[in-house]
Design a protein around this motif. Structure first.
Motif, PDB file in Angstrom:
ATOM      1  N   SER A  50     -50.698 -68.523 -29.091  1.00  0.00           N
ATOM      2  CA  SER A  50     -51.444 -67.602 -28.393  1.00  0.00           C
ATOM      3  C   SER A  50     -50.791 -66.592 -27.619  1.00  0.00           C
ATOM      4  CB  SER A  50     -52.401 -68.319 -27.386  1.00  0.00           C
ATOM      5  OG  SER A  50     -51.651 -68.931 -26.567  1.00  0.00           O
ATOM      6  N   SER A  51     -49.693 -66.845 -27.066  1.00  0.00           N
ATOM      7  CA  SER A  51     -48.991 -65.758 -26.280  1.00  0.00           C
ATOM      8  C   SER A  51     -48.110 -64.579 -27.095  1.00  0.00           C
ATOM      9  CB  SER A  51     -47.828 -66.426 -25.266  1.00  0.00           C
ATOM     10  OG  SER A  51     -48.586 -67.309 -24.804  1.00  0.00           O
ATOM     11  N   CYS A  52     -47.526 -65.112 -28.273  1.00  0.00           N
ATOM     12  CA  CYS A  52     -46.340 -64.208 -28.914  1.00  0.00           C
ATOM     13  C   CYS A  52     -46.807 -63.960 -30.238  1.00  0.00           C
ATOM     14  CB  CYS A  52     -44.985 -65.030 -28.853  1.00  0.00           C
ATOM     15  SG  CYS A  52     -44.629 -65.896 -27.204  1.00  0.00           S
ATOM     16  N   LYS A  53     -47.608 -62.694 -30.254  1.00  0.00           N
ATOM     17  CA  LYS A  53     -48.141 -62.350 -31.355  1.00  0.00           C
ATOM     18  C   LYS A  53     -47.070 -61.389 -32.159  1.00  0.00           C
ATOM     19  CE  LYS A  53     -52.070 -64.079 -30.708  1.00  0.00           C
ATOM     20  NZ  LYS A  53     -52.352 -65.097 -31.407  1.00  0.00           N
ATOM     21  N   ASP A  54     -45.860 -61.363 -31.721  1.00  0.00           N
ATOM     22  CA  ASP A  54     -44.948 -60.395 -32.308  1.00  0.00           C
ATOM     23  C   ASP A  54     -44.067 -61.337 -33.142  1.00  0.00           C
ATOM     24  OD1 ASP A  54     -44.425 -57.626 -30.171  1.00  0.00           O
ATOM     25  OD2 ASP A  54     -45.689 -57.885 -31.918  1.00  0.00           O
ATOM     26  N   LEU A  55     -44.202 -62.683 -32.995  1.00  0.00           N
ATOM     27  CA  LEU A  55     -42.972 -63.544 -33.501  1.00  0.00           C
ATOM     28  C   LEU A  55     -42.876 -63.588 -34.821  1.00  0.00           C
ATOM     29  CD1 LEU A  55     -41.648 -65.924 -32.170  1.00  0.00           C
ATOM     30  CD2 LEU A  55     -43.277 -67.496 -33.252  1.00  0.00           C
ATOM     31  N   GLN A  56     -41.738 -63.362 -35.124  1.00  0.00           N
ATOM     32  CA  GLN A  56     -41.261 -63.232 -36.756  1.00  0.00           C
ATOM     33  C   GLN A  56     -40.568 -64.542 -37.159  1.00  0.00           C
ATOM     34  OE1 GLN A  56     -39.119 -59.835 -37.335  1.00  0.00           O
ATOM     35  NE2 GLN A  56     -40.790 -58.478 -36.037  1.00  0.00           N
ATOM     36  N   GLU A  57     -39.770 -65.108 -36.238  1.00  0.00           N
ATOM     37  CA  GLU A  57     -38.852 -66.291 -36.592  1.00  0.00           C
ATOM     38  C   GLU A  57     -39.174 -67.240 -35.898  1.00  0.00           C
ATOM     39  OE1 GLU A  57     -34.699 -65.374 -37.291  1.00  0.00           O
ATOM     40  OE2 GLU A  57     -34.354 -67.350 -37.725  1.00  0.00           O
ATOM     41  N   LEU A  58     -39.164 -68.484 -36.273  1.00  0.00           N
ATOM     42  CA  LEU A  58     -39.367 -70.019 -35.494  1.00  0.00           C
ATOM     43  C   LEU A  58     -38.435 -70.927 -36.146  1.00  0.00           C
ATOM     44  CD1 LEU A  58     -40.813 -71.658 -33.108  1.00  0.00           C
ATOM     45  CD2 LEU A  58     -42.485 -72.167 -34.929  1.00  0.00           C
ATOM     46  N   ALA A 104     -36.011 -67.639 -12.623  1.00  0.00           N
ATOM     47  CA  ALA A 104     -34.944 -66.537 -12.356  1.00  0.00           C
ATOM     48  C   ALA A 104     -35.110 -65.366 -13.414  1.00  0.00           C
ATOM     49  CB  ALA A 104     -33.562 -67.098 -12.133  1.00  0.00           C
ATOM     50  N   LEU A 105     -35.554 -66.125 -14.666  1.00  0.00           N
ATOM     51  CA  LEU A 105     -35.519 -65.364 -15.858  1.00  0.00           C
ATOM     52  C   LEU A 105     -36.870 -64.261 -15.898  1.00  0.00           C
ATOM     53  CD1 LEU A 105     -34.468 -67.998 -18.394  1.00  0.00           C
ATOM     54  CD2 LEU A 105     -32.827 -66.109 -17.311  1.00  0.00           C
ATOM     55  N   TYR A 106     -37.796 -64.668 -15.358  1.00  0.00           N
ATOM     56  CA  TYR A 106     -39.087 -64.203 -15.286  1.00  0.00           C
ATOM     57  C   TYR A 106     -38.939 -62.617 -15.313  1.00  0.00           C
ATOM     58  CZ  TYR A 106     -41.396 -68.779 -15.070  1.00  0.00           C
ATOM     59  OH  TYR A 106     -41.908 -69.957 -14.845  1.00  0.00           O
ATOM     60  N   SER A 107     -38.030 -62.003 -14.549  1.00  0.00           N
ATOM     61  CA  SER A 107     -38.276 -60.594 -14.487  1.00  0.00           C
ATOM     62  C   SER A 107     -37.831 -59.886 -15.882  1.00  0.00           C
ATOM     63  CB  SER A 107     -37.121 -60.114 -13.461  1.00  0.00           C
ATOM     64  OG  SER A 107     -35.823 -60.390 -13.909  1.00  0.00           O
ATOM     65  N   ILE A 108     -37.136 -60.608 -16.769  1.00  0.00           N
ATOM     66  CA  ILE A 108     -36.636 -60.337 -17.932  1.00  0.00           C
ATOM     67  C   ILE A 108     -37.437 -60.582 -19.009  1.00  0.00           C
ATOM     68  CG2 ILE A 108     -34.211 -59.440 -17.503  1.00  0.00           C
ATOM     69  CD1 ILE A 108     -33.421 -62.034 -18.762  1.00  0.00           C
ATOM     70  N   CYS A 109     -38.319 -61.732 -18.901  1.00  0.00           N
ATOM     71  CA  CYS A 109     -38.850 -62.254 -19.977  1.00  0.00           C
ATOM     72  C   CYS A 109     -39.948 -61.117 -20.610  1.00  0.00           C
ATOM     73  CB  CYS A 109     -39.967 -63.433 -19.521  1.00  0.00           C
ATOM     74  SG  CYS A 109     -39.061 -64.782 -19.184  1.00  0.00           S
ATOM     75  N   PRO A 110     -40.484 -60.247 -20.127  1.00  0.00           N
ATOM     76  CA  PRO A 110     -41.303 -59.271 -20.625  1.00  0.00           C
ATOM     77  C   PRO A 110     -40.427 -58.222 -21.668  1.00  0.00           C
ATOM     78  CG  PRO A 110     -41.856 -59.363 -18.271  1.00  0.00           C
ATOM     79  CD  PRO A 110     -40.578 -60.143 -18.460  1.00  0.00           C
ATOM     80  N   LYS A 158     -44.328 -72.753 -19.877  1.00  0.00           N
ATOM     81  CA  LYS A 158     -44.550 -71.710 -18.716  1.00  0.00           C
ATOM     82  C   LYS A 158     -43.612 -70.441 -19.279  1.00  0.00           C
ATOM     83  CE  LYS A 158     -44.238 -74.266 -14.942  1.00  0.00           C
ATOM     84  NZ  LYS A 158     -43.292 -74.850 -14.023  1.00  0.00           N
ATOM     85  N   LEU A 159     -42.401 -70.851 -19.738  1.00  0.00           N
ATOM     86  CA  LEU A 159     -41.513 -69.710 -20.050  1.00  0.00           C
ATOM     87  C   LEU A 159     -41.948 -68.884 -21.146  1.00  0.00           C
ATOM     88  CD1 LEU A 159     -38.584 -68.790 -19.091  1.00  0.00           C
ATOM     89  CD2 LEU A 159     -37.867 -70.065 -20.926  1.00  0.00           C
ATOM     90  N   VAL A 160     -42.502 -69.557 -22.295  1.00  0.00           N
ATOM     91  CA  VAL A 160     -42.908 -68.786 -23.171  1.00  0.00           C
ATOM     92  C   VAL A 160     -44.119 -67.830 -22.850  1.00  0.00           C
ATOM     93  CG1 VAL A 160     -44.117 -69.277 -25.418  1.00  0.00           C
ATOM     94  CG2 VAL A 160     -41.601 -69.816 -25.039  1.00  0.00           C
ATOM     95  N   SER A 161     -44.862 -68.440 -22.068  1.00  0.00           N
ATOM     96  CA  SER A 161     -46.274 -67.531 -21.780  1.00  0.00           C
ATOM     97  C   SER A 161     -45.684 -66.213 -21.074  1.00  0.00           C
ATOM     98  CB  SER A 161     -47.183 -68.557 -21.079  1.00  0.00           C
ATOM     99  OG  SER A 161     -46.403 -68.571 -19.746  1.00  0.00           O
ATOM    100  N   HIS A 162     -44.529 -66.099 -20.435  1.00  0.00           N
ATOM    101  CA  HIS A 162     -44.030 -64.945 -20.010  1.00  0.00           C
ATOM    102  C   HIS A 162     -43.673 -63.805 -20.697  1.00  0.00           C
ATOM    103  CE1 HIS A 162     -44.169 -67.303 -16.021  1.00  0.00           C
ATOM    104  NE2 HIS A 162     -44.210 -66.070 -15.467  1.00  0.00           N
ATOM    105  N   CYS A 163     -43.316 -64.327 -22.307  1.00  0.00           N
ATOM    106  CA  CYS A 163     -42.467 -63.581 -23.199  1.00  0.00           C
ATOM    107  C   CYS A 163     -43.447 -63.043 -24.209  1.00  0.00           C
ATOM    108  CB  CYS A 163     -41.281 -64.008 -23.807  1.00  0.00           C
ATOM    109  SG  CYS A 163     -40.381 -65.051 -22.334  1.00  0.00           S
TER     110      CYS A 163
END
Lengths: 324, 581
Positions: free
Chosen positions: B332-340, B280-286, B305-310
Motif C-alpha cells: 500500500s505504501s510503495c507504488k513504485d516498487l519494481q524489485e522485491l 535516524a533514517l527518516y529524513s532520507i526515507c522519502p 514503520k520504516l517502509v511506510s516512510h519510503c
C-alpha cells in the motif's frame, strides 16, 4: 608395560557404535553404520584401519603391521579408493613431542594429536588428523578398554572410569555417528539456494543473538602445497572423526598423485618426499587470530571458534604450543 | 569502386552503438564493417571465461578498454561446484597485460582471483580505473593493497560478496594521499573486525566524487556520522553494524549526518540493527529508491514503520521477518516498487518461524503495478496464488520462487504446482528468468516449453518425472541461454535428442540427475563445439559402467576447445573420445 599397547584413538570402535572397525579389525560387535561410510568400507577391502591407530608404544618400538601410507591410505591401492574411512594418525612412538596427558584427556573428548619429530618410515605417517575421542574408546574389544585404562592411568594420570565412553556422554559432544543432526533436519547440499556469504552472515548473527545452531558454517581449508583451497561446512560433521575423514577425501587427491595434469600436480619424487619426509599437521585459526592445533578442545568449541584451517607441514608447525 | 563512408565516419557512427548485441550485428554486415567494428570495440563481455580464449579475444579486438568476465556456473553460489573447479582469471590478466596496456576496467563474477592477479593488474595497466570483483575469491587484502597503492586513477573498487582473506585492515592506508579519484568503494564483504578507520575517513574525505560507499561490519554505528559528514554527496551508502546502545547524542548526530546527504537514494548494510536507531533514517526515507535490509534481523512492526516512510522505494531486499503484514503495508505504501527479494531468516529450521506465506507475495503483486522482479523464499504456496500473481502482474520479467521444503505441493489441494507456474509463464510474456520449486511434474515443463519464449534462464530443482520434462524445455524455449538443473529424473534421451540446442545456449548444468557417462561421452564426441565436463569428487566416471549416471555435468559451448586447467575431479569428454584429465 613392555609390550606396546594398542589404543584406538580414532574411536573406531566405540562401545556404542562399532562402525568401520567392525569390517577391518576383528570385531566383537557391530552396530549400524552410517550408510555412506558403510559403502566405502565394503567397496574397499584393502583399507586397513589398523594402520591408522595411534599406538601407545614405548619409544623405539614399532608396529610391524603398518604399511607405508599417507593419510592412512595404502599407496598400493589405486585411485579408486576414495575417501578414506578413518583417520590417519601420528604414531606416538619415538619421542612423541606431545605430552601424552595432553593427547588423551578422555574426560572431555579431546582430539589426539601429536607431532612426531622423528619420522618413522616403517610406521607410516599420515596427516596428523586424529580422533576426536579421548582415545580411551575401545577398539572392538571392550576387554581391551578395560585393561588399557589402568595403564593409561599410570602413564598419564588421567582419572578414568573403566567405561569412559559412557561417562563422557554428557561432557562430550555427540560422537555417535548415528545421532541425528541437531534440531534442523538433514540438510541437502545447496538447498535452499542461499549464497554462502549470506549463510555465513546469518550464522554469525544467530550466534550472537542466541545459542541456536546456525545452518552452516563454511571455513576454508588450505593445504601447504595444494594448488587451491577447499571450503568445508563444519556443521555437517558431528565430531572430529567425521571431519577428518571428509578432509581425507578432499585432500587425498593432492597427495596420491591423482592430480597429474595440472602444473601443480605432484611429481613422483615429490610424492615420495611426502611419504618419507614431513608429516602434516592440521591447524586452525581461532576467533582471536591465533593458530592452534586441531583437537585440543571439544568439537563444539572448535566449531564455534574455528575461522579457517590449514594443513601444514609438520616442520612448520613447530612452535604451535607443543610442550616439548 | 563505390566506397561507402570513410572508415573514420563509420567508426564515429559505431561509437554510438554501445550494446554488445548491436555491435555483434554490425560486425556481421560485411567484411569491412567487421574490420572497422573490431578495431573500435572498447568493451567486451564474456559470459563464460572458457567459451573463448584470451588470445582469441585479443586477436579480434585489439583496442579493448573494458572487459567483463564470468567464471563459475551459477550453482557455485550454493556450493554445488567443488572448489578448484576453475574460473581462474590469471591467464586472462597475463595476456591482457601485454596486449591491452590501456585497459581501464575489469569486472569479474564468480572467478578465482589471486593476489598475483591483482598485483599484475596494479603493475600492468597505467590508466586502470575500475575493478569489480563480484562473488570472487582467492585473494587477500595484500592484493588489494597493491591495487590501492598503484592505481593512480582508480575510480571504482567494488568487492561485493567476494571472499577475501582479510589479513589486515591496513591495506586501505595504501591509497596514496594523492588519490582523490574514487567514485565507488564497496568493502562490505570484508569480515575482519579491524579496519583502518582513520585511513578510511581520510580517503573518503579527499574524494569529492565519491558517490557510492559500502562499509563493512567492522564500522560501528557511532562512526557513520563522521563518514557521512565527509561525504554528503553520497548517492549510495552501506552501513556497518547498525547497532549500539541508544544514546540521544549519538542518535541526533547520526540523524543530522543522514539528513545532510541530500543525494542519498540507496541504503544497505544494516548488519545487526537496533530498531531504535532506524528513525535516524527518516529524513532520507522519502528519497530512498533502494533499500537492502536483508541482513537486518528486525521484526515486522519496525520494518513496517520504516517502509511506510519510503514511498519512492523501487527495490527492497528484506528477511522474512517482514511477514505477510509487512508486505501488505509495502503494497500500500510503495507504488513504485519494481524489485522485491525476501530471504529466509531460518532456512534450515523444520518449522516456520515467521508468518510469511504466499499471501504476502499476492498482496505485493496486487498493490505494486510496476513489480518486475521477484525472489521469494517461503514455506507454502498454492496454484491459486500463483495464478493470481500471474494475472495481476503480467509485466514480471524475473520470477524466482523458493519453497523451502523440496517437492511441497499446493497446500490447499495437495496437487503439484504445475498449473500455477504454468500461469506465470503464460501471462508473463516477457519473463526472462524463472526459478521453480515445490512439487512439479512434467506438465510444468510442457507449459514452460509452450509459453516461455522469452525465457533466458531457468533453474530447476527436485522436479519432473521423466525425460519428457527436459525435452519440453530444450525444444520449446527459443531464447534459452542458461539452464541449471539439480535432483531431477532427467536422463540421456532428452539431452541427446536436443544436442544441437546446446550449441545455442551458454551453458547447461545438471547435477544429481540421470545422465549416463556413456551419453556424456557421446555428446562430447558428436559435438565438438561443446565442452562436456563431468564432475565427480568420489571416483573417476570410467571406473563404473557407462550406463551409470554421472554426479555432475556441465556443458557449455566454446570456440576455445577443451580446457586444461581442470582439477582431478573434472573430466572433459573430448571429441576423439579421449577423456581428458
Amino acid at each position: 608395560m613392555s609390550t606396546p599397547l594398542e589404543h584406538d584413538y580414532i574411536g573406531l570402535a566405540e562401545t556404542s557404535s562399532m562402525e568401520r572397525s567392525s569390517e577391518k579389525i576383528s570385531s566383537s560387535s557391530s552396530s549400524s553404520i552410517p550408510s555412506n561410510i558403510e559403502d566405502k568400507t565394503t567397496n574397499n577391502p584393502s583399507l586397513n584401519l589398523k594402520e591408522t591407530e595411534l599406538r601407545l608404544g614405548l619409544p623405539g618400538s614399532q608396529s610391524p603391521e603398518r604399511k607405508l601410507s599417507l593419510f592412512g591410505k595404502d599407496l598400493e591401492t589405486n585411485d579408486k579408493s576414495n575417501g578414506f574411512v578413518g583417520s590417519p594418525l601420528k604414531n606416538l612412538v619415538s619421542g612423541a613431542k606431545r605430552g601424552f596427558s595432553d593427547a588423551i584427556d578422555g574426560s572431555n573428548g579431546k582430539w589426539v594429536f601429536a607431532i612426531n619429530g622423528k619420522s618413522d618410515v616403517e610406521l607410516g605417517k599420515g596427516a596428523v588428523l586424529a580422533s576426536p575421542r579421548g582415545g580411551l574408546d575401545s577398539k572392538t574389544n571392550p576387554q581391551q578398554v578395560r585393561t588399557s585404562v589402568p595403564v593409561m592411568k599410570e602413564v598419564v594420570g588421567v582419572p578414568q572410569s573403566p567405561k569412559p565412553v559412557q561417562d563422557k556422554k554428557n561432557l562430550v559432544p555427540p560422537v555417535n555417528e548415528h545421532t541425528s543432526a541437531p534440531a534442523a533436519k538433514a540438510q541437502v547440499v545447496g538447498w535452499p539456494p542461499i549464497r554462502s556469504f549470506r549463510k555465513n552472515s546469518m550464522a554469525s548473527n544467530l550466534a550472537k543473538n542466541s545459542d541456536e545452531a546456525a545452518g552452516c558454517l563454511y571455513v576454508k581449508v588450505s593445504m601447504d602445497g595444494a594448488p587451491y583451497l577447499r571450503k568445508v561446512d563444519l556443521k555437517t560433521y558431528n565430531n572430529y572423526r567425521e571431519f577428518s575423514s571428509a578432509l581425507e577425501k578432499m585432500f587425498s587427491c593432492f597427495t596420491i598423485g591423482q592430480c597429474g595434469s595440472n602444473g601443480d600436480g605432484l611429481s613422483e619424487s615429490r610424492l615420495m618426499d611426502l611419504l618419507h619426509g614431513s608429516e602434516y599437521v592440521l591447524t586452525y585459526e581461532d576467533k582471536d587470530g591465533d593458530w592452534m592445533l586441531v583437537g585440543d578442545v571439544p568439537w563444539e568449541m572448535f566449531t564455534d571458534s574455528c575461522r579457517r584451517l590449514r594443513i601444514m607441514k609438520g616442520s612448520e608447525a613447530i612452535g604451535l604450543g607443543i610442550p616439548y | 569502386m563505390a566506397y561507402s563512408f570513410p572508415d573514420e565516419v563509420l567508426e564515429h557512427v559505431f561509437s554510438f552503438i554501445q550494446s554488445d548485441k548491436d555491435r555483434n550485428a554490425v560486425s556481421l554486415v560485411c567484411k569491412s564493417w567487421y574490420e572497422i567494428e573490431r578495431w573500435c570495440r572498447r568493451k567486451v563481455f564474456i559470459g563464460n571465461c572458457y567459451a573463448v580464449s584470451p588470445r582469441m579475444v585479443i586477436r579480434r579486438f585489439p583496442e579493448v578498454r573494458s572487459i567483463k568476465l564470468k567464471g563459475k556456473p551459477h550453482f557455485a553460489d550454493f556450493n554445488l561446484v567443488p572448489d578448484g573447479w576453475g574460473g581462474y582469471v590469471l591467464p586472462w590478466i597475463a595476456e591482457m597485460a601485454g596486449a591491452y596496456p590501456w585497459l581501464e576496467e575489469i569486472r569479474l563474477k564468480r572467478m578465482v582471483v589471486t593476489d598475483e592477479s591483482l598485483e599484475l593488474i596494479a603493475k600492468s595497466f597505467k590508466n586502470f580505473k575500475v575493478l569489480v570483483l563480484f562473488s570472487c575469491e582467492g585473494f587477500s587484502t595484500d592484493g588489494l593493497a597493491a591495487i590501492a597503492a598503484s592505481c593512480k586513477n582508480l575510480r571504482e573498487l567494488d568487492l561485493r560478496e567476494s571472499e577475501v582473506d582479510d589479513l589486515s585492515g591496513h591495506w586501505l592506508a595504501h591509497f596514496p594521499e594523492t588519490c582523490t579519484s574514487l567514485v565507488s568503494l564497496n568493502i562490505s564483504c570484508l569480515r575482519s573486525d579491524e579496519v583502518s578507520f582513520s585511513a578510511l575517513e581520510r580517503l573518503v574525505g579527499r574524494c569529492p566524487n565519491l558517490r557510492s560507499l559500502r562499509l563493512n561490519r567492522a564500522v560501528t554505528l557511532d562512526k557513520i556520522a563522521n563518514i557521512l559528514r565527509r561525504a554528503p554527496q553520497l548517492v549510495d551508502f552501506g552501513t556497518g553494524y547498525y547497532a549500539a546502545e541508544l544514546q540521544p547524542d549519538v542518535f541526533s548526530n547520526l540523524a543530522g549526518a543522514f539528513s545532510s546527504c541530500k543525494e542519498l537514494k540507496s541504503l544497505s548494510g544494516f548488519w545487526d540493527v537496533v530498531p531504535a536507531y532506524l528513525p535516524a533514517l527518516y529524513s532520507i526515507c522519502p528519497r530512498l529508491t533502494s533499500l537492502n535490509l536483508s541482513y537486518a534481523t528486525i521484526q515486522s512492526p519496525d520494518l513496517i514503520k520504516l517502509v511506510s516512510h519510503c514511498p519512492r522505494l523501487q527495490r527492497l531486499l528484506v528477511l522474512d521477518y517482514v511477514e505477510d503484514s509487512g508486505l501488505e503495508e509495502l503494497a500500500s505504501s510503495c507504488k513504485d516498487l519494481q524489485e522485491l527479494r525476501v530471504f529466509p531468516s531460518d532456512p534450515f529450521g523444520a518449522e516456520p518461524n515467521v508468518s510469511l506465506t504466499e499471501q504476502g507475495l499476492v498482496a505485493v503483486s496486487l498493490g505494486c503495478p510496476k513489480l518486475r522482479s521477484v525472489l521469494y523464499f517461503c514455506r507454502r504456496m498454492s496454484n491459486a496464488a500463483l495464478v493470481t500473481i500471474a494475472q495481476n502482474r503480467p509485466n514480471l520479467t524475473r520470477f524466482r520462487l523458493c519453497i523451502i521444503e523440496p517437492k511441497t505441493p499446493d497446500y490447499l489441494t495437495l496437487e503439484p504446482l504445475d498449473v500455477g507456474f504454468g500461469a506465470i509463464v503464460e501471462h508473463c510474456k516477457d519473463l526472462s528468468r524463472l526459478s521453480l520449486s515445490g512439487l512439479l511434474t512434467d506438465h510444468v515443463f510442457e507449459y514452460i516449453g509452450t509459453y516461455g519464449k522469452k525465457l533466458e534462464m531457468l533453474s530447476v530443482a527436485f522436479a519432473g518425472d521423466s525425460d519428457l520434462g527436459l525435452h519440453h524445455v530444450l525444444s520449446g524455449c527459443e531464447s534459452l541461454r542458461k539452464l541449471e538443473i539439480r535432483d531431477c529424473p532427467f536422463g540421456d534421451k532428452a539431452l541427446l535428442a536436443n544436442a544441437a540446442k546446446l550449441e545455442t545456449m551458454r551453458s547447461l548444468w545438471m547435477s544429481s540427475c540421470a545422465v549416463s557417462f556413456g551419453a556424456c561421452k557421446l555428446l562430447g564426441q558428436k559435438m565438438p563445439k561443446l565442452n562436456v565436463e563431468v564432475i565427480d569428487e568420489t571416483e573417476p566416471p570410467d571406473s563404473r559402467p557407462e550406463s551409470c549416471p554421472v554426479d555432475k555435468l556441465y556443458i557449455y559451448r566454446s570456440v576455445a576447445g577443451p580446457r586444461f586447467d581442470m582439477p582431478p575431479f573434472v573430466w572433459t569428454m573430448d571429441e576423439a573420445v579421449r577423456i581428458l584429465h
